[in-house]
Design a protein around this motif. Structure first.
Motif, short mmCIF file in Angstrom:
data_model
loop_
_atom_site.label_atom_id
_atom_site.label_comp_id
_atom_site.label_asym_id
_atom_site.label_seq_id
_atom_site.Cartn_x
_atom_site.Cartn_y
_atom_site.Cartn_z
N GLU A 187 -25.04 -11.42 -11.95
CA GLU A 187 -24.70 -12.83 -12.12
C GLU A 187 -23.92 -13.41 -10.95
N GLU A 194 -8.54 -17.29 -14.72
CA GLU A 194 -9.07 -16.72 -15.97
C GLU A 194 -8.09 -16.93 -17.12
N GLU A 285 -17.02 -13.52 -20.48
CA GLU A 285 -17.43 -12.53 -21.48
C GLU A 285 -16.89 -12.94 -22.84
#
Ligand code: AMP
Ligand code: GLY
Length: 426
Positions: A187, A194, A285
């Motif tokens: 990806e 984050e 994720e």
């Protein structure tokens, strides 16, 4: 209510401490727990892969509700097993836990439902040449991920073509991650900050807990290998109310809905690992459980009845108002064994635990064990030293953590000195 928690890490210590505060709790059991959880309830020496013995224990002790901490038993179907035996469980079915255990499943769920995530390609090991061709003609950096669970090591950042092909060879030709690497995702590399968001859901409705930021790298200034997490703080200043509403409406809500509609009803904690890029919030994720060490900080910021929140979610009737944010902030620094996340030694006596008397400081146990009247190190991440401030004052929380960390030691103890440095500089 009698409750059991499955797991033995810092996250489970934090869950136990919070659940213990509930007025409806009668007895709390932690299977197998650690020396920290033994102060919140009874530790029970059972093998968590032996479902029959867990069920038998629940029957014997009249345990009505089980909270599953780690991903492995969820992915393996422990929640399904216990639910089939009429025990209420907080934690998703094995089918729903694929949101963490199969990256290709999570990606498809996102793409099909317009949830923003990095662009990607997917290859199986019989498509080696095709994957290699893609790597040869791509722009770098890129991120390569094993499709399955790889103990937190399955994400490989590829800086250039050579790197990419080496990683591909490791996964497909040398089976570096075994079966978990039989399929891969390649990806786009995203740049930004984050954030971890925990949504507690009954499969339909949900409530987001205060946001958190983890520190995944072993070294200061975010250098070196990825770990399970070396420290965290909450709330993340970057997540304003407006941004949180956007995350809820563009990411959490559509995923929970899509999981339900596709026959993968998700009951538990949906952990969204997000990245705030220049122009969008994207999902890196999903995990099917609470994060560690984020849980240690997030739960300190909740007033109310946390057990009630989890239990009501488990029976499909979430009572979102069971908890509310208390207005404070919290910061956790992980003390690990020298060598972690690679090889390390265990069994070193931990000194100084009894010298921590500050009521705003909690020492969460993770990899620890009692040997006689001593507590010794028993894992990579050993302790989580956590401080709470009833106002947003990260400077104070940080000072308290590091001041108290000085009182604790064991051979080879390592910790990062720069947790939350980034926000304090701003
Ligand atoms: P994960 O195991 O998916 O949490 O990935 C571990 C870490 O790898 C993340 O916390 C990120 O720091 C990094 N990472 C994963 N995917 C990407 C991506 N697409 N772009 C940049 N960094 C990533
Ligand atoms: N701290 C990262 C995780 O729990 O996956």
């Amino acid at each position: 209510m009698n409750v059991a928690i499955i797991g033995s890490g810092g996250r489970e210590h934090a869950l136990a401490l919070k659940i213990k505060q509930s007025p409806t709790l009668e007895n709390l059991y932690i299977i197998p727990g650690n020396p920290g959880t033994s102060l919140c309830g009874d530790n029970v020496e059972l093998d968590i892969t032996n479902y029959t013995s867990i069920y038998k224990f629940c029957k014997e002790k009249n345990i009505f509700f089980v909270v599953i901490g780690p991903e492995a038993p969820l992915v393996d179907g422990l929640a399904d097993y216990l639910r089939n035996k009429n025990i209420n469980v907080f934690g998703p079915s094995a089918k729903a836990a694929r949101i963490e255990s199969q990256k290709s499943f999570a990606k498809k769920m996102m793409i099909d439902n317009n949830v923003p995530t990095a662009d990607y390609k997917e290859y199986t090991s019989d498509q080696y040449e095709k994957a290699k061709n893609y790597l040869v003609q791509s722009k770098y950096p890129l991120v390569m991920k094993a499709d399955g669970l790889a103990a937190g090591k399955g994400v490989l950042i590829c800086d250039n073509k050579l790197d990419g092909i080496k990683n591909l060879d490791d996964l497909f030709l040398k089976n570096k991650f075994g079966e978990a690497g039989n399929k891969i995702i390649i990806e786009e590399f995203l740049i930004g900050e984050e954030v971890s968001i925990f949504a507690i859901t009954d499969g339909e409705n949900f409530v987001c807990l205060p946001s958190a930021q983890d520190h995944k790298k072993i070294g200061e200034n975010d250098t070196g290998l990825n770990t399970g997490g070396m420290g965290a703080y909450s709330p993340a200043p970057i997540i304003t109310d407006t941004i949180l509403r956007e995350i809820e409406s563009t990411i959490i809500k559509p995923i929970i809905y899509a999981m339900r509609e596709s026959g993968n009803n998700f009951i538990g904690c949906l952990y969204a690992g997000l990245i705030l890029t220049n122009n969008a919030i994207k999902v890196i994720e999903f995990n099917c459980r609470f994060g560690d060490p984020e849980t240690q900080v997030v739960l300190q910021l909740l007033d109310g009845d946390f057990l009630r929140l989890l239990y009501s979610a488990s029976i499909g009737k979430i009572e979102k108002d069971s908890v509310k944010y208390n207005g404070g902030c919290s910061l956790c620094v992980v003390a690990s064994s020298k060598g972690y996340p690679e090889n390390y030694e265990k069994g070193f006596e931990i000194n100084g635990l009894n010298s921590i008397t500050d009521p705003n400081v909690i020492i969460y146990h993770a990899g620890t064990k009692s040997v006689g009247n001593k507590i010794v190190s028993n894992g990579g991440r050993v302790l989580g030293i956590t401080a709470y401030s009833n106002k947003i004052n990260f400077k104070l929380a940080k000072e308290q953590v590091y001041k108290n960390l000085e009182k604790i030691n064991f051979d080879g103890m390592y910790f990062r000195r720069d947790i939350a440095q980034k926000i304090l500089k701003k």
